[in-house]
Design an enzyme around this catalytic site. Structure first.
Site: not given
Length: 458
Positions: A426, A93, A160-161
């Site tokens: 990010h 992800d 995870e994000e």
């Protein structure tokens, strides 16, 4: 089975890299985002694509989820008798793209510029997935010339994000299948381009909200101003108490420590962070201490009227979101209580105050000693043509590493990664340095080789 030599592995990685890159680009084109409000269908496609990659290297594959959680993919191959097992972790992800106007190319269309591959997830963490696949392809896994000397389990998470909410359940559900002597977590980075690293400490996190209230409802700012405090002024004065005059966190009771003996030049730090000219750094001590082993506190957001919509009225209530990063050795629960105690003590003018915990996560420190860490250092030094890896910390948080430590206490946990200081994970224009990615793939293949050899000498 004849063991592959270092030179053979180097040649195998060079042979496999074009296909690995093509598969990486295909993964980057899938916008798998686990955040609320997004279409989750791409996450399903992403999981299936990862599953096919695992089947291609001869692994027994299952797609697993907990409740309404997002799909994780687990591929497994048992170890030969007497050989160790290595778990290879990554996640498929990705973060949301944010402001599209800040991207120089389409975030989900991989684009090469100046030796870097741009795209959301190109570095974090689809390159981690493909580093695992590249290493297994180098050993001929899934072909008639398969010479992998140990067991592997590849675990690729799907949220995870967004906080890894399903991870504890997944680990409990598949604990026996995931058990390994060595765990490689490919979700960190290297110290610089040309300088590999092992991550040995990560900060913890406490994200929370603080609310202040002074009025039952808004009142005329002219008729009541000067006597009644407005909630935004109360909140601003309160938030200003979180740091001292040097910018160090002023909340008593938080843990601080010392980081690895690395020099982080101020000019390099300012350039990598993108700090504007004239803006001063905050805090005291070495930069690596401030980033890795001291607490940090940031105000992420404030709920208040928008300037274009605000009437001439005193604001009755205001809310702020705080993010507190914790040094290794601290405890999120006690740190949150210390934050509450500090804010309650300093709230001005008797305003009502309340709190809400969003989420927290444990910091961790890794004792990077033993034969498998030596095997990793040797692999990195070879892949980077004689440059020894350094030990670094991470200012960010990967709380699940502490979970791995608890569930698999005998395993050596190696936190590695494909990112470099210019990757902009990010953020807009996330990218992967293709030359470093080639070294990461070679290093992982050599690591598998070295772990198998180290186990023989036990």
């Amino acid at each position: 089975m004849t063991t592959l030599t270092v030179d053979e592995l180097r040649a195998a990685i060079e042979r496999e890299l074009p296909g690995v890159r093509a598969d990486l680009e295909a993964l980057v084109r899938i916008p798998g985002i686990a955040f609320d409000g997004f279409d989750f269908a791409p996450l399903e496609r992403s999981a299936q694509a990862v599953a096919e990659l695992m089947r291609g290297v001869g692994l027994d594959v299952q797609v697993s989820r907990i409740g309404d959680g997002h799909p994780a993919v687990i591929g497994r191959r048992p170890a030969p008798a007497g050989a160790p097992t290595v778990m290879l972790y990554a996640h498929h992800d990705v973060q949301p793209v944010g402001d599209l106007s800040q991207w120089e190319s389409e975030p989900f269309e991989p684009t090469e510029r100046d030796g870097r591959l741009y795209g959301r997830g190109a570095a974090d963490d689809k390159a981690g997935v493909m580093a695992h696949i590249a290493a297994l392809r180098a050993f001929g896994c899934g072909t008639d010339d398969d010479r992998l000397p140990l067991g592997v389990v590849v675990f690729v998470e799907g949220e995870e994000e967004f906080g890894s909410d399903s991870l504890p359940g997944l680990l409990a559900k598949h604990k026996e299948e995931l058990a390994a002597d060595v765990i490689v977590i490919a979700d960190s980075g290297n110290w610089d381009i040309g300088v590999p690293a092992l991550t040995t400490s990560l900060r913890g996190i406490v994200n929370s909200f603080v609310d202040v209230r002074v009025l039952q409802s808004a009142v005329h700012s002219g008729m009541f101003g000067g006597v009644v405090p407005d909630a935004l002024t109360v909140l601003c004065r309160l938030l200003a108490t979180l740091h001292d005059e040097n910018g160090d966190v002023a909340v008593p009771g938080l843990v601080s420590g010392e980081a690895a003996p690395l020099d982080y030049p101020v000019d390099r730090y300012r350039a990598e962070a993108g700090i504007l000219d004239g803006v001063e750094l905050i805090g005291t001590g070495r930069i690596v201490d401030r980033m890795w082993t001291k607490p940090a506190l940031a105000v992420l957001a404030i709920d208040s009227p928008r300037t274009a919509e605000a009437p001439n009225a005193l604001v009755p209530a205001a809310r702020a979101k705080l993010s507190m990063r914790l040094a290794p050795g601290d405890d999120p629960k006690s740190a949150y209580q210390a934050l509450i105690a500090h804010l309650e003590k300093h709230v001005p003018w008797g305003a009502e105050i309340s709190f809400e915990l969003e989420h927290d996560g444990n910091p961790c420190a890794i004792d990077a000693t033993g034969k498998y860490f030596d095997a990793a250092r040797s692999a990195f030094a070879t892949a980077w043509d004689g440059t020894e890896p350094v030990e670094i910390g991470i200012g960010g948080s990967i709380p699940f590493i502490a979970t791995f430590q608890e569930l698999f206490p005998a395993a050596s946990i190696l936190v590695t990664g494909v990112e470099d200081p210019h990757a902009k994970a990010h953020g807009p224009n996330e990218s992967l340095h293709l030359g470093e990615f080639a070294r990461v793939c070679l290093a992982e293949a050599l690591l598998l080789h070295n772990v198998a050899e180290a186990a023989k000498s036990a």
